[in-house]
Every structure is written in C-alpha cells, then in structure tokens.
Design a protein around this motif. Structure first.
Motif, mmCIF file in Angstrom:
data_model
loop_
_atom_site.group_PDB
_atom_site.id
_atom_site.type_symbol
_atom_site.label_atom_id
_atom_site.label_comp_id
_atom_site.label_asym_id
_atom_site.label_seq_id
_atom_site.Cartn_x
_atom_site.Cartn_y
_atom_site.Cartn_z
ATOM 1 N N SER A 56 52.267 24.730 28.410
ATOM 2 C CA SER A 56 52.498 23.472 27.688
ATOM 3 C C SER A 56 51.224 22.977 26.997
ATOM 4 N N ALA A 57 50.061 23.191 27.613
ATOM 5 C CA ALA A 57 48.797 22.765 26.991
ATOM 6 C C ALA A 57 48.510 23.586 25.736
ATOM 7 N N VAL A 58 48.733 24.887 25.802
ATOM 8 C CA VAL A 58 48.514 25.743 24.638
ATOM 9 C C VAL A 58 49.507 25.377 23.531
ATOM 10 N N GLU A 59 50.755 25.136 23.919
ATOM 11 C CA GLU A 59 51.749 24.742 22.923
ATOM 12 C C GLU A 59 51.332 23.434 22.234
ATOM 13 N N SER A 83 44.446 18.634 25.971
ATOM 14 C CA SER A 83 45.835 18.156 25.971
ATOM 15 C C SER A 83 46.017 17.004 26.949
ATOM 16 N N ARG A 84 45.401 17.114 28.125
ATOM 17 C CA ARG A 84 45.495 16.009 29.099
ATOM 18 C C ARG A 84 44.830 14.748 28.556
ATOM 19 N N LEU A 85 43.752 14.920 27.828
ATOM 20 C CA LEU A 85 43.015 13.778 27.302
ATOM 21 C C LEU A 85 43.804 13.058 26.208
ATOM 22 N N TRP A 115 34.101 11.093 35.327
ATOM 23 C CA TRP A 115 35.060 10.550 34.364
ATOM 24 C C TRP A 115 36.260 11.480 34.203
ATOM 25 N N ALA A 116 36.006 12.785 34.065
ATOM 26 C CA ALA A 116 37.090 13.752 33.850
ATOM 27 C C ALA A 116 38.063 13.768 35.025
ATOM 28 N N VAL A 117 37.535 13.669 36.243
ATOM 29 C CA VAL A 117 38.399 13.636 37.426
ATOM 30 C C VAL A 117 39.176 12.322 37.470
ATOM 31 N N SER A 118 38.494 11.199 37.263
ATOM 32 C CA SER A 118 39.170 9.895 37.365
ATOM 33 C C SER A 118 40.201 9.694 36.259
ATOM 34 N N SER A 119 40.007 10.321 35.113
ATOM 35 C CA SER A 119 40.956 10.168 34.006
ATOM 36 C C SER A 119 42.029 11.254 33.989
ATOM 37 N N GLY A 120 41.932 12.236 34.893
ATOM 38 C CA GLY A 120 42.935 13.287 34.960
ATOM 39 C C GLY A 120 42.712 14.452 34.015
ATOM 40 N N VAL A 121 41.567 14.500 33.360
ATOM 41 C CA VAL A 121 41.268 15.613 32.465
ATOM 42 C C VAL A 121 41.088 16.906 33.268
ATOM 43 N N VAL A 122 40.498 16.804 34.458
ATOM 44 C CA VAL A 122 40.414 17.931 35.396
ATOM 45 C C VAL A 122 40.812 17.431 36.777
ATOM 46 N N LYS A 123 41.174 18.367 37.608
ATOM 47 C CA LYS A 123 41.529 18.035 38.987
ATOM 48 C C LYS A 123 40.338 18.359 39.887
ATOM 49 N N ASN A 169 30.166 25.272 36.656
ATOM 50 C CA ASN A 169 29.288 26.311 36.118
ATOM 51 C C ASN A 169 30.024 27.548 35.633
ATOM 52 N N ASP A 170 31.350 27.581 35.814
ATOM 53 C CA ASP A 170 32.143 28.707 35.321
ATOM 54 C C ASP A 170 32.280 28.615 33.811
ATOM 55 N N VAL A 171 32.449 29.757 33.166
ATOM 56 C CA VAL A 171 32.735 29.776 31.738
ATOM 57 C C VAL A 171 34.120 29.166 31.535
ATOM 58 N N CYS A 172 34.240 28.307 30.560
ATOM 59 C CA CYS A 172 35.514 27.668 30.221
ATOM 60 C C CYS A 172 36.338 28.638 29.380
ATOM 61 N N THR A 173 37.575 28.884 29.787
ATOM 62 C CA THR A 173 38.443 29.736 28.977
ATOM 63 C C THR A 173 39.137 28.889 27.916
ATOM 64 N N LYS A 174 39.693 29.551 26.947
ATOM 65 C CA LYS A 174 40.398 28.854 25.875
ATOM 66 C C LYS A 174 41.591 28.084 26.441
ATOM 67 N N ALA A 175 42.298 28.657 27.421
ATOM 68 C CA ALA A 175 43.442 27.971 28.043
ATOM 69 C C ALA A 175 42.975 26.733 28.803
ATOM 70 N N GLU A 176 41.840 26.828 29.505
ATOM 71 C CA GLU A 176 41.317 25.662 30.232
ATOM 72 C C GLU A 176 40.904 24.556 29.268
ATOM 73 N N ALA A 177 40.282 24.933 28.155
ATOM 74 C CA ALA A 177 39.891 23.935 27.155
ATOM 75 C C ALA A 177 41.134 23.274 26.549
ATOM 76 N N ALA A 178 42.170 24.066 26.296
ATOM 77 C CA ALA A 178 43.419 23.506 25.775
ATOM 78 C C ALA A 178 44.017 22.517 26.771
ATOM 79 N N ALA A 179 43.963 22.863 28.056
ATOM 80 C CA ALA A 179 44.504 21.973 29.085
ATOM 81 C C ALA A 179 43.719 20.669 29.153
ATOM 82 N N MET A 180 42.389 20.753 29.145
ATOM 83 C CA MET A 180 41.558 19.539 29.190
ATOM 84 C C MET A 180 41.841 18.640 27.996
#
Length: 177
Positions: free
Chosen positions: A25-28, A173-175, A145-153, A160-171
């Motif tokens: 759904s985030a990618v869509e 999209s949630r925002l 901020w990202a945790v409190s706003s629901g951008v990440v869980k 420190n992990d590399v962000c994937t394109k799907a993870e960036a789309a999810a962040m």
C-alpha cells in the motif's frame, strides 16, 4: 511472484512487487502520488538501497515542488540538482554535514531518511524515547518525532541500517496520510 492475489493495476508492470508484500500500500501510494517511480519500466526496486538524492527528490515531490525534467531525454541529475537545492534552501538537508558534502549517490541510512523527513516537517518537538536502539545522537530528536508521529514503529527503528526504497515509501506514505 507466486501470489494468487493480483497487483493493483497501477503496479502491475513491476515484476518485483508482490501483492502480499508488507509495503504494497505504501508503494502504491508513493507511485499514485508521484513521490516515487520505478527503477525502470518493469522494476520498482523495493529492496534497492534508497539513495540520498532519491530521498530529497521524493520529499520535494511530496512538498509539491516541480522537479521533473522538462524533456524526456533530460538526465535525471538535472532535476535531482533542483531537488537538492530546494532541500538545502528549506533546511531539509545541510547544516550539520561534517564535510559540507551531500553525497547524493550514497545509500541513505534509516536515520538519515528520518532526519530529512523530520527537518521537512520543521523539526517538531517530541518526547524522548527510553531506548534509542543504537540511534546516533544527532538523529535522536528526529527518531523520537518519527516514533511519536507514527512514521516508524519502535520495533523498526534500525537507525544505522541502509534504508530501502520500500521503507522510504512507507515512511513518506505514513507522514502524508
């Protein structure tokens, strides 16, 4: 992809996206709202490392900045440069870069992507977390901020992990939801 469930029509050309994937759904949403597009006609690249330039381009598009190339044969670097300049002008990036280098082709860490989103939102205050899960000190306000706003869980910070394109789309999209 072996799922019997069909892909949404908007994503049907991407052979590397499965209708059962967590990020569907985030990618869509990212493709529908034109924050992101595919790596090529047949691949979205959900597990590709998300480059820092891609991050500012996606954020600039989400902010309504027109960064698309004026001609179909114009190189991507021309409009990425416009997005990077916009991001610098609006304090989405910069200010704390140790070597004053943006490193557009470097893969963004999750902390760096979160920091860009945080700064785009005006660096709002958020309550500190009890457990920073190896989050660098410079990124702690952004992660809180990202945790409190629901951008990440909280169970998915992995700063420190590399962000994937799907993870960036999810962040993203949630925002913007």
């Amino acid at each position: 992809m072996s799922s019997a469930k069909p892909l949404p029509e908007l994503l049907a050309q991407y052979v590397d996206v499965d209708p059962e994937d967590w990020y569907l759904s985030a990618v869509e949403q990212a493709v529908r709202q034109r924050f992101m597009d595919g790596r090529d006609v047949n691949h979205f690249g959900p597990n590709d490392p998300f480059k820092r330039a891609q991050g500012v381009c996606a954020i600039a598009r989400a902010a309504g900045v027109s960064i698309d190339a004026p001609f179909s044969d114009a190189v991507a670097s021309l409009f990425c440069r416009k997005a990077i300049a916009w991001a610098r002008e609006h304090d989405v990036v910069g200010g704390n870069l140790p070597d004053e280098m943006f490193r557009p082709t470097d893969a963004a860490t999750r902390a760096e992507m979160i920091q860009m989103l945080f700064k785009w939102q005006g660096a709002p205050e958020a309550p500190a977390l009890d457990d920073w899960q190896d989050t660098p000190s410079w990124a702690q306000p952004a992660v809180a901020w990202a945790v409190s706003s629901g951008v990440v869980k909280t169970d998915a910070i992995r700063a420190n992990d590399v962000c994937t394109k799907a993870e960036a789309a999810a962040m993203l999209s949630r925002l913007v939801d």
